[in-house]
Design an enzyme around this catalytic site. Sequence first.
Site, PDB file in Angstrom:
ATOM      1  N   SER A  29      -3.717  31.541  15.375  1.00 16.95           N
ATOM      2  CA  SER A  29      -5.047  31.966  15.795  1.00 16.95           C
ATOM      3  C   SER A  29      -5.938  30.809  16.224  1.00 16.95           C
ATOM      4  O   SER A  29      -7.075  31.031  16.649  1.00 16.95           O
ATOM      5  CB  SER A  29      -5.727  32.735  14.662  1.00 16.95           C
ATOM      6  OG  SER A  29      -5.878  31.909  13.538  1.00 16.95           O
ATOM      7  N   THR A 156      -9.809  32.490  13.063  1.00 16.56           N
ATOM      8  CA  THR A 156     -10.595  31.405  13.639  1.00 16.56           C
ATOM      9  C   THR A 156     -10.867  30.474  12.488  1.00 16.56           C
ATOM     10  O   THR A 156     -10.893  30.921  11.340  1.00 16.56           O
ATOM     11  CB  THR A 156     -11.937  31.976  14.176  1.00 16.56           C
ATOM     12  OG1 THR A 156     -11.659  32.831  15.278  1.00 16.56           O
ATOM     13  CG2 THR A 156     -12.910  30.907  14.602  1.00 16.56           C
ATOM     14  N   THR A 174     -10.804  28.387  17.884  1.00 19.05           N
ATOM     15  CA  THR A 174      -9.982  29.606  17.887  1.00 19.05           C
ATOM     16  C   THR A 174      -9.174  29.734  19.181  1.00 19.05           C
ATOM     17  O   THR A 174      -9.538  29.132  20.207  1.00 19.05           O
ATOM     18  CB  THR A 174     -10.884  30.858  17.759  1.00 19.05           C
ATOM     19  OG1 THR A 174     -10.081  32.015  17.548  1.00 19.05           O
ATOM     20  CG2 THR A 174     -11.728  31.094  19.010  1.00 19.05           C
ATOM     21  N   ARG A 184     -11.860  36.007  29.023  1.00 18.51           N
ATOM     22  CA  ARG A 184     -12.760  36.468  27.960  1.00 18.51           C
ATOM     23  C   ARG A 184     -13.085  35.289  27.031  1.00 18.51           C
ATOM     24  O   ARG A 184     -12.212  34.566  26.580  1.00 18.51           O
ATOM     25  CB  ARG A 184     -12.079  37.602  27.178  1.00 18.51           C
ATOM     26  CG  ARG A 184     -12.885  38.113  25.983  1.00 18.51           C
ATOM     27  CD  ARG A 184     -12.532  37.410  24.695  1.00 18.51           C
ATOM     28  NE  ARG A 184     -13.093  38.061  23.522  1.00 18.51           N
ATOM     29  CZ  ARG A 184     -13.048  37.531  22.304  1.00 18.51           C
ATOM     30  NH1 ARG A 184     -12.484  36.378  22.099  1.00 18.51           N
ATOM     31  NH2 ARG A 184     -13.566  38.178  21.286  1.00 18.51           N
ATOM     32  N   VAL A 185     -14.370  35.083  26.768  1.00 20.86           N
ATOM     33  CA  VAL A 185     -14.791  34.044  25.832  1.00 20.86           C
ATOM     34  C   VAL A 185     -15.472  34.738  24.659  1.00 20.86           C
ATOM     35  O   VAL A 185     -16.285  35.643  24.852  1.00 20.86           O
ATOM     36  CB  VAL A 185     -15.757  33.045  26.520  1.00 20.86           C
ATOM     37  CG1 VAL A 185     -16.322  32.055  25.524  1.00 20.86           C
ATOM     38  CG2 VAL A 185     -15.038  32.297  27.650  1.00 20.86           C
ATOM     39  N   GLY A 186     -15.111  34.336  23.449  1.00 27.95           N
ATOM     40  CA  GLY A 186     -15.665  34.993  22.263  1.00 27.95           C
ATOM     41  C   GLY A 186     -16.810  34.226  21.636  1.00 27.95           C
ATOM     42  O   GLY A 186     -17.327  33.255  22.200  1.00 27.95           O
ATOM     43  N   ASP A 187     -17.188  34.689  20.447  1.00 34.82           N
ATOM     44  CA  ASP A 187     -18.333  34.113  19.735  1.00 34.82           C
ATOM     45  C   ASP A 187     -18.136  32.653  19.347  1.00 34.82           C
ATOM     46  O   ASP A 187     -19.103  31.926  19.158  1.00 34.82           O
ATOM     47  CB  ASP A 187     -18.636  34.940  18.483  1.00 34.82           C
ATOM     48  CG  ASP A 187     -17.465  34.960  17.511  1.00 34.82           C
ATOM     49  OD1 ASP A 187     -16.296  35.035  17.965  1.00 34.82           O
ATOM     50  OD2 ASP A 187     -17.708  34.912  16.286  1.00 34.82           O
ATOM     51  N   THR A 207     -16.196  34.649  11.997  1.00 31.27           N
ATOM     52  CA  THR A 207     -14.895  34.988  12.566  1.00 31.27           C
ATOM     53  C   THR A 207     -14.828  36.511  12.638  1.00 31.27           C
ATOM     54  O   THR A 207     -15.634  37.204  12.032  1.00 31.27           O
ATOM     55  CB  THR A 207     -13.717  34.459  11.729  1.00 31.27           C
ATOM     56  OG1 THR A 207     -13.719  35.119  10.471  1.00 31.27           O
ATOM     57  CG2 THR A 207     -13.814  32.970  11.504  1.00 31.27           C
ATOM     58  N   GLY A 208     -13.833  37.001  13.355  1.00 25.23           N
ATOM     59  CA  GLY A 208     -13.690  38.451  13.502  1.00 25.23           C
ATOM     60  C   GLY A 208     -13.904  38.852  14.945  1.00 25.23           C
ATOM     61  O   GLY A 208     -13.707  38.039  15.859  1.00 25.23           O
ATOM     62  N   GLY A 210     -15.444  38.917  18.001  1.00 22.01           N
ATOM     63  CA  GLY A 210     -16.492  38.053  18.529  1.00 22.01           C
ATOM     64  C   GLY A 210     -17.570  38.775  19.297  1.00 22.01           C
ATOM     65  O   GLY A 210     -18.731  38.365  19.292  1.00 22.01           O
TER      66      GLY A 210
HETATM   67  N1  ASP Z   1     -13.985  35.500  16.603  1.00 20.55           N
HETATM   68  C1  ASP Z   1     -12.808  35.235  17.394  1.00 20.55           C
HETATM   69  C2  ASP Z   1     -13.046  35.792  18.782  1.00 20.55           C
HETATM   70  O1  ASP Z   1     -13.601  36.868  18.909  1.00 20.55           O
HETATM   71  C3  ASP Z   1     -11.538  35.796  16.872  1.00 20.55           C
HETATM   72  C4  ASP Z   1     -11.328  35.823  15.392  1.00 20.55           C
HETATM   73  O2  ASP Z   1     -12.085  35.233  14.642  1.00 20.55           O
HETATM   74  O3  ASP Z   1     -10.360  36.454  14.945  1.00 20.55           O
HETATM   75  O4  ASP Z   1     -12.598  35.165  19.707  1.00 20.55           O
END
Ligand code: ASP
Length: 310
Positions: A29, A156, A174, A184-187, A207-208, A210
């Site tokens: 991850s 993450t 991450t 795609r760009v996450g949090d 995390t999670g 995003g």
């Molecule tokens: N937060 C991360 C994202 O959305 C992924 C994760 O933490 O599992 O890219």
Amino acid sequence: MAILRRGGSALDAVEAAIHPVESNLDDHSVGKSGLPNILGVVELDASIMDGWTLAAGAVGGVHGYEHPISIARRVMEELPHSLLVGEGADRFAKECGFPQVDLLTPEAKRIYSERLQGQGGGPGSPGGPSGDSILRAVSSRLTMDPEMAHPKDAGTVNVIALDRDGHLAVGVSTSGWPWKYPGRVGDSAVIGAGNYCDDRWGAAACTGRGEMAIRCATAHTAVTLMQAGMSAHAAGLRAMQNLDHLVDPYFGAMNCVAMDPQGRHAAFSTNARATYVWMDERSEDVQESPRTHVELKGREVTDGRRKATI
Ligand code: ASP
């Protein structure tokens, strides 16, 4: 901790703590060996923030570099910008002299091929999705997959550090949501969403899923609530609970860590068994503590006149 104990900076400690996670081939991850996007390409996101100056650096969708946290730090320190993405981030990493590596390991490739089976065989393969609409459909279906709601391979790394001078720093790195739509760009790369800190009030990271943290500015919310006088625990909990107002068919797992300027820390998860690890000056070894469990399910809206959008 070695850096902090010899009087080093929180920023150095955060970057050093994230490096081994980015290099860990058993972790799918973060960094090398991270799971790829829907096209089988690994795209990394990372950010770093300095609570002393509120300087921040981030990269999104980086290809072929093992330590995006270090690229993010160079963005913060050497450019008049806070966020670089895609080709520009790759170019900057190259200019900085970071070594290029193949991020997709055979094991990550195997997991990708297995997961994509039954979804049409995987993009580019015979019978696999090829058109743009199919790509979008497969990416969405995999995000809604119950297994992906608590994905064992997703994750993450969040690191918060407080140094002897009282400065806070946060780092996040991450490979993002597995099978994400390309680009795609996450949090993790979005300051305020997955990462925020301010020496005066505290620090937080997420995390999670995003998109949820982006839409609720979760890390910034936690720090702002500390500014309003809440403890790290109360602020983090409220920031997590705030996510429950989201209307989101992809509603999924979320986690948050928070720390105040005195080093009092707390962590939260929608997973009842989740833990986090921490150390302080007195610790001889890493301590593991349970995260506060927060049950979230999001909102369902029904309005005959208007279809809800996310
Ligand atoms: N937060 C991360 C994202 O959305 C992924 C994760 O933490 O599992 O890219």
